[in-house]
Design an enzyme around this catalytic site. Structure first.
Site, short mmCIF file in Angstrom:
data_model
loop_
_atom_site.label_atom_id
_atom_site.label_comp_id
_atom_site.label_asym_id
_atom_site.label_seq_id
_atom_site.Cartn_x
_atom_site.Cartn_y
_atom_site.Cartn_z
N ARG A 235 0.81 -1.23 0.00
CA ARG A 235 0.00 0.00 0.00
C ARG A 235 0.84 1.28 0.00
O ARG A 235 0.47 2.27 -0.62
CB ARG A 235 -0.86 -0.03 1.27
CG ARG A 235 -1.58 1.27 1.62
CD ARG A 235 -2.35 1.05 2.93
NE ARG A 235 -2.80 2.28 3.56
CZ ARG A 235 -4.04 2.77 3.44
NH1 ARG A 235 -4.93 2.16 2.69
NH2 ARG A 235 -4.40 3.88 4.07
N HIS A 303 -9.37 6.11 -5.13
CA HIS A 303 -8.93 5.01 -4.26
C HIS A 303 -9.87 3.84 -4.51
O HIS A 303 -10.86 3.96 -5.21
CB HIS A 303 -9.07 5.42 -2.78
CG HIS A 303 -8.10 6.45 -2.33
ND1 HIS A 303 -7.04 6.15 -1.51
CD2 HIS A 303 -8.02 7.78 -2.58
CE1 HIS A 303 -6.35 7.25 -1.27
NE2 HIS A 303 -6.92 8.25 -1.90
ZN LIG Z 1 -6.63 4.28 -0.71
#
Ligand SMILES: [Zn+2]
Ligand SMILES: *[C@@H]1O[C@H](CO)[C@@H](O)[C@H](O)[C@H]1NC(C)=O
Ligand SMILES: *[C@@H]1O[C@H](CO)[C@@H](O)[C@H](O)[C@H]1NC(C)=O
Ligand SMILES: *[C@@H]1O[C@H](CO)[C@@H](O)[C@H](O)[C@H]1NC(C)=O
Ligand SMILES: *[C@@H]1O[C@H](CO)[C@@H](O)[C@H](O)[C@H]1NC(C)=O
Length: 417
Positions: A235, A303
């Protein structure tokens, strides 16, 4: 022994130089039905020896939480659910087999390496090559821009698209892949960029040509490259911090930095970094943004996942700035998004509808430059596939998302003209 357990997966992979495997890792969807169950899930999340990867955070009672659990922890986690009578489902039985399917589908897309389309998820190199190709195909409309650089020395490449002069005060910014594993985000921003350049639909054409556009498909290039080379579930950035790697680049911007929803633990997925703008990615991109921020009519950052349209800010549930305008526009946007495929989104303040989260690029931009319209999308889905959204969903996700952006701009233009 305990120390060995604490070594995060990412580091082991780095040492061995191979791909992190998720064989028999299971993603559970647990639904907290009261405050006690919610607290149990939160303490499971913060268990330092477990370091479970929560694909979605425990938010509030009634909202499901997706948790990826390694095989050796499954018994304990299921026992915990049962002990606290927490209802749960198995969302993904074996994460590695989903990763393998995605890889196969990417390989089978029959695209030669120079071809670029939305039947697969592309690598950083493919995306950057495509951006450069656009500048050759549309030399009078598309300009390559360098938004900054990364720890490992990559560029944060983008394009500026301008169909005619006079649109500079109606500029739209679209970025994606600040979080490396959210692959649908980059596929969506490139899809929209392509539509603006190639669509013959008159609504799309007029929206495209009456605005200037900046697209930055991969604003965390090291992290994104790493999801292709080493760990599909990565991430953060790749800056080394002691025995762990990376800062959450969407907790690192210099507004309300480290003021909730992040940690000071470099091994955590929401590590805010040692100081605001500690990451060269956020620091250099912010310098670039300062140059265009005053012209922005609309800022969008993609996102995944959860199907949410988020409005600043992440530190408070108070409805600040022009929320009373951006919220109703957001409702119209998600209504038009739902039209084609019925995909349902919720709209609201970040802290209110997901959780307190500080140090994001959107909050920094809104607070410092008062961009009239700013939204963060959490794209498809709601946890059926999570970050591993099948390639067949790329085009529909792009289409419906573009529909919502057209609606936002139709409304936003009323305030700009
Ligand atoms: Zn995100
Ligand atoms: C992408 O290109 C491949 C190979 O030319 C083709 O089979 C596929 O239909 C294309 N997909 C999309 C979404 O354009
Ligand atoms: C854009 O806004 C600036 C500052 O308000 C103004 O000086 C400029 O003339 C505007 N440009 C156009 C094309 O309207
Ligand atoms: C939004 O709030 C501001 C300040 O409270 C107010 O002046 C404005 O009229 C409101 N706008 C709408 C559309 O309700
Ligand atoms: C053109 O695109 C808009 C926005 O996506 C859509 O609502 C409309 O149906 C399209 N028109 C045609 C003729 O396809």
């Amino acid at each position: 022994m305990k120390l060995v357990l604490l070594i995060p997966l990412g580091l082991l992979a780095f040492a061995r130089g191979d791909f992190v495997k998720y064989d028999d890792y299971t993603v559970y969807k647990a639904i907290p039905e009261n405050e006690n169950q919610l607290a149990t899930l939160k303490s499971l999340q913060h268990d330092i020896t477990f370091q479970l990867d929560f694909w979605t955070e425990p938010k509030k009672v009634g909202i499901p939480v997706d948790i990826m659990v390694p095989p050796e922890r499954k018994e304990y986690v299921q026992d915990t659910f049962e002990r606290h009578q927490i209802k749960y489902d198995v969302m993904i039985e074996n994460v590695q087999s989903r990763i393998d399917e995605e890889k196969l589908s990417n390989e089978q897309s029959k695209l030669s390496t120079e071809d670029f389309n939305w039947s697969k998820y592309h690598t950083l190199e493919e995306i950057n090559n495509w951006l450069m190709l656009l500048t050759k195909t549309y030399p009078d409309k598309v300009t390559l821009v360098n938004g900054g650089s990364s720890y490992e020395g990559r560029k944060i490449l983008g394009v500026k698209v301008s169909f005619r002069p006079g649109n500079e005060n109606k500029t739209v910014w679209i970025d994606s892949l600040i979080h490396a594993r959210e692959w649908i985000a980059g596929a969506t921003s490139t899809f929209i960029l392509n539509q603006l350049l190639t669509s013959t639909n008159s609504t799309i054409r007029s929206t495209a040509e009456s605005h200037d556009w900046y697209f930055f498909p991969v604003i965390n290039p090291d992290g994104y490259a790493y999801t292709h080379s080493n760990d599909r579930m990565w991430r953060k950035t790749r800056t080394p911090y002691g025995r762990c790697f990376g800062t959450d680049p969407n907790r690192n911007w210099d507004y309300k930095w480290s003021d909730g929803g992040s940690t000071n633990d470099p091994c955590s997925d929401v590590y805010a970094g040692p100081k605001p703008f500690s990451e060269i990615e956020t620091r250099s991109l912010s310098e670039y943004m300062k140059g265009v921020a005053k012209q922005l009519e609309l800022f969008i950052t993609f996102h995944s996942y959860s199907q949410l349209m988020l409005i600043p800010y992440g530190h408070t549930t108070a409805h600040l700035d022009n929320y009373n305008i951006t919220y109703p526009v957001g409702l119209k946007a998600v209504a038009s998004l739902a039209q084609k495929y019925g995909t349902q989104y919720s709209v609201g303040d970040i802290a209110e509808i997901i959780y307190v989260a500080t140090g994001s690029n959107m909050d920094w931009l809104k607070a410092n430059y008062h961009v009239p319209f700013a939204y963060a999308y959490e794209l498809r889905d709601q946890g059926q596939y999570g970050f591993l959204l099948p390639t067949e969903q790329i085009v529909p996700t792009g289409e419906e998302t573009l529909d919502s952006i057209i609606t936002i701009l139709k409304e936003a233009d009323k305030y700009i003209d």
